[in-house]
Design a protein around this motif. Sequence first.
Motif, PDB file in Angstrom:
ATOM      1  N   MET A   1       0.844  -1.170   0.000  1.00 54.97           N
ATOM      2  CA  MET A   1       0.000   0.000   0.000  1.00 54.97           C
ATOM      3  C   MET A   1       0.892   1.238   0.000  1.00 54.97           C
ATOM      4  SD  MET A   1      -3.342   0.177   0.055  1.00 54.97           S
ATOM      5  CE  MET A   1      -4.461   1.514   0.018  1.00 54.97           C
ATOM      6  N   PHE A   2       0.366   2.359   0.442  1.00 60.99           N
ATOM      7  CA  PHE A   2       1.115   3.597   0.414  1.00 60.99           C
ATOM      8  C   PHE A   2       1.868   3.794   1.715  1.00 60.99           C
ATOM      9  CE2 PHE A   2      -2.572   4.421  -2.322  1.00 60.99           C
ATOM     10  CZ  PHE A   2      -1.884   4.651  -3.507  1.00 60.99           C
ATOM     11  N   GLY A   3       3.046   4.382   1.594  1.00 62.38           N
ATOM     12  CA  GLY A   3       3.807   4.743   2.774  1.00 62.38           C
ATOM     13  C   GLY A   3       3.253   6.029   3.353  1.00 62.38           C
ATOM     14  N   ARG A   4       3.755   6.400   4.498  1.00 61.52           N
ATOM     15  CA  ARG A   4       3.288   7.592   5.197  1.00 61.52           C
ATOM     16  C   ARG A   4       3.476   8.849   4.346  1.00 61.52           C
ATOM     17  NH1 ARG A   4      -0.524   8.549   8.302  1.00 61.52           N
ATOM     18  NH2 ARG A   4      -0.188  10.178   9.789  1.00 61.52           N
ATOM     19  N   MET A   5       4.524   8.923   3.545  1.00 62.74           N
ATOM     20  CA  MET A   5       4.816  10.087   2.713  1.00 62.74           C
ATOM     21  C   MET A   5       3.742  10.301   1.646  1.00 62.74           C
ATOM     22  SD  MET A   5       7.689  11.438   3.807  1.00 62.74           S
ATOM     23  CE  MET A   5       8.453  12.284   2.447  1.00 62.74           C
ATOM     24  N   ASP A   6       3.067   9.235   1.247  1.00 66.46           N
ATOM     25  CA  ASP A   6       2.072   9.324   0.179  1.00 66.46           C
ATOM     26  C   ASP A   6       0.668   9.620   0.691  1.00 66.46           C
ATOM     27  OD1 ASP A   6       3.961   8.796  -1.747  1.00 66.46           O
ATOM     28  OD2 ASP A   6       3.611   6.644  -1.719  1.00 66.46           O
ATOM     29  N   GLU A   7       0.516   9.759   1.999  1.00 64.25           N
ATOM     30  CA  GLU A   7      -0.811  10.020   2.562  1.00 64.25           C
ATOM     31  C   GLU A   7      -1.281  11.420   2.164  1.00 64.25           C
ATOM     32  OE1 GLU A   7      -3.030   8.118   4.554  1.00 64.25           O
ATOM     33  OE2 GLU A   7      -1.729   6.552   3.772  1.00 64.25           O
TER      34      GLU A   7
ATOM     35  N   THR B   1      -2.711  15.124   2.484  1.00 63.78           N
ATOM     36  CA  THR B   1      -2.550  16.111   3.550  1.00 63.78           C
ATOM     37  C   THR B   1      -3.921  16.460   4.125  1.00 63.78           C
ATOM     38  OG1 THR B   1      -2.800  18.024   2.104  1.00 63.78           O
ATOM     39  CG2 THR B   1      -0.551  17.113   2.354  1.00 63.78           C
ATOM     40  N   GLN B   2      -3.918  17.054   5.307  1.00 62.97           N
ATOM     41  CA  GLN B   2      -5.177  17.483   5.917  1.00 62.97           C
ATOM     42  C   GLN B   2      -5.878  18.507   5.035  1.00 62.97           C
ATOM     43  OE1 GLN B   2      -6.409  15.965   8.638  1.00 62.97           O
ATOM     44  NE2 GLN B   2      -8.296  17.106   8.259  1.00 62.97           N
ATOM     45  N   GLN B   3      -5.126  19.391   4.422  1.00 65.59           N
ATOM     46  CA  GLN B   3      -5.713  20.403   3.531  1.00 65.59           C
ATOM     47  C   GLN B   3      -6.381  19.730   2.328  1.00 65.59           C
ATOM     48  OE1 GLN B   3      -3.163  23.624   2.292  1.00 65.59           O
ATOM     49  NE2 GLN B   3      -4.621  24.300   0.729  1.00 65.59           N
ATOM     50  N   GLN B   4      -5.739  18.719   1.739  1.00 63.90           N
ATOM     51  CA  GLN B   4      -6.337  18.000   0.610  1.00 63.90           C
ATOM     52  C   GLN B   4      -7.634  17.305   1.027  1.00 63.90           C
ATOM     53  OE1 GLN B   4      -2.873  15.594  -0.269  1.00 63.90           O
ATOM     54  NE2 GLN B   4      -2.529  16.702  -2.202  1.00 63.90           N
ATOM     55  N   ILE B   5      -7.624  16.734   2.206  1.00 66.19           N
ATOM     56  CA  ILE B   5      -8.826  16.060   2.715  1.00 66.19           C
ATOM     57  C   ILE B   5      -9.953  17.077   2.873  1.00 66.19           C
ATOM     58  CG2 ILE B   5      -9.818  14.830   4.683  1.00 66.19           C
ATOM     59  CD1 ILE B   5      -6.958  13.608   5.074  1.00 66.19           C
ATOM     60  N   GLU B   6      -9.646  18.236   3.467  1.00 63.32           N
ATOM     61  CA  GLU B   6     -10.658  19.277   3.667  1.00 63.32           C
ATOM     62  C   GLU B   6     -11.186  19.803   2.335  1.00 63.32           C
ATOM     63  OE1 GLU B   6     -12.071  19.946   6.524  1.00 63.32           O
ATOM     64  OE2 GLU B   6     -10.721  18.551   7.529  1.00 63.32           O
ATOM     65  N   GLU B   7     -10.294  20.024   1.374  1.00 59.76           N
ATOM     66  CA  GLU B   7     -10.714  20.530   0.063  1.00 59.76           C
ATOM     67  C   GLU B   7     -11.611  19.532  -0.653  1.00 59.76           C
ATOM     68  OE1 GLU B   7      -7.048  21.442  -1.925  1.00 59.76           O
ATOM     69  OE2 GLU B   7      -6.726  23.268  -0.754  1.00 59.76           O
ATOM     70  N   LEU B   8     -11.251  18.239  -0.608  1.00 53.46           N
ATOM     71  CA  LEU B   8     -12.066  17.223  -1.271  1.00 53.46           C
ATOM     72  C   LEU B   8     -13.406  17.056  -0.557  1.00 53.46           C
ATOM     73  CD1 LEU B   8     -12.253  15.217  -3.590  1.00 53.46           C
ATOM     74  CD2 LEU B   8     -11.239  13.490  -2.082  1.00 53.46           C
TER      75      LEU B   8
END
Length: 148
Positions: free
Chosen positions: A1-7, A9-16
């Motif tokens: 799966m994805f590593g921590r670096m690929d998670e 961001t909080q801003q991306q989550i809020e925007e989506l």
Amino acid sequence: MFGRMDEPTQQQIEELTSAFERFARRFKVAEAAAAADNALNALDAQTLLFVQANAGCGLGDVARYLNVATTTMSSAVDRLVRKAMIERRRPEGNRRAVALTITEKGRYVAEEQKAGYRNACLAMLRLLEPSERAEMIRLTEKIADSES
């Protein structure tokens, strides 16, 4: 799966999250407009669409597809039967089973519902450049088809 670096961001989550709230509102408005004359809630509308696409399905089939309890689904089916949009029929081979079928009135309402969705999609796609439309569809299908 994805590593921590690929998670994300909080801003991306809020925007989506904000974008999806606005996106969902378009569909809710389209759904409400199509269903207004027939007073369908979201569950009833989705039940009607499933029964239209799966003639002869059972209550459990619809409940599993919509991921709701059978008691909840039973209430939705009862409402649609009272509104003469679907019918319960007993198959000859199994008198205890119930097969759901759409009525002519239900077919009309389901088609109105789908027209509302198409109009909402048309409005959204018109906002994009022609070159962006295929990418929007591809990404939306990728998300819709995911298991998580």
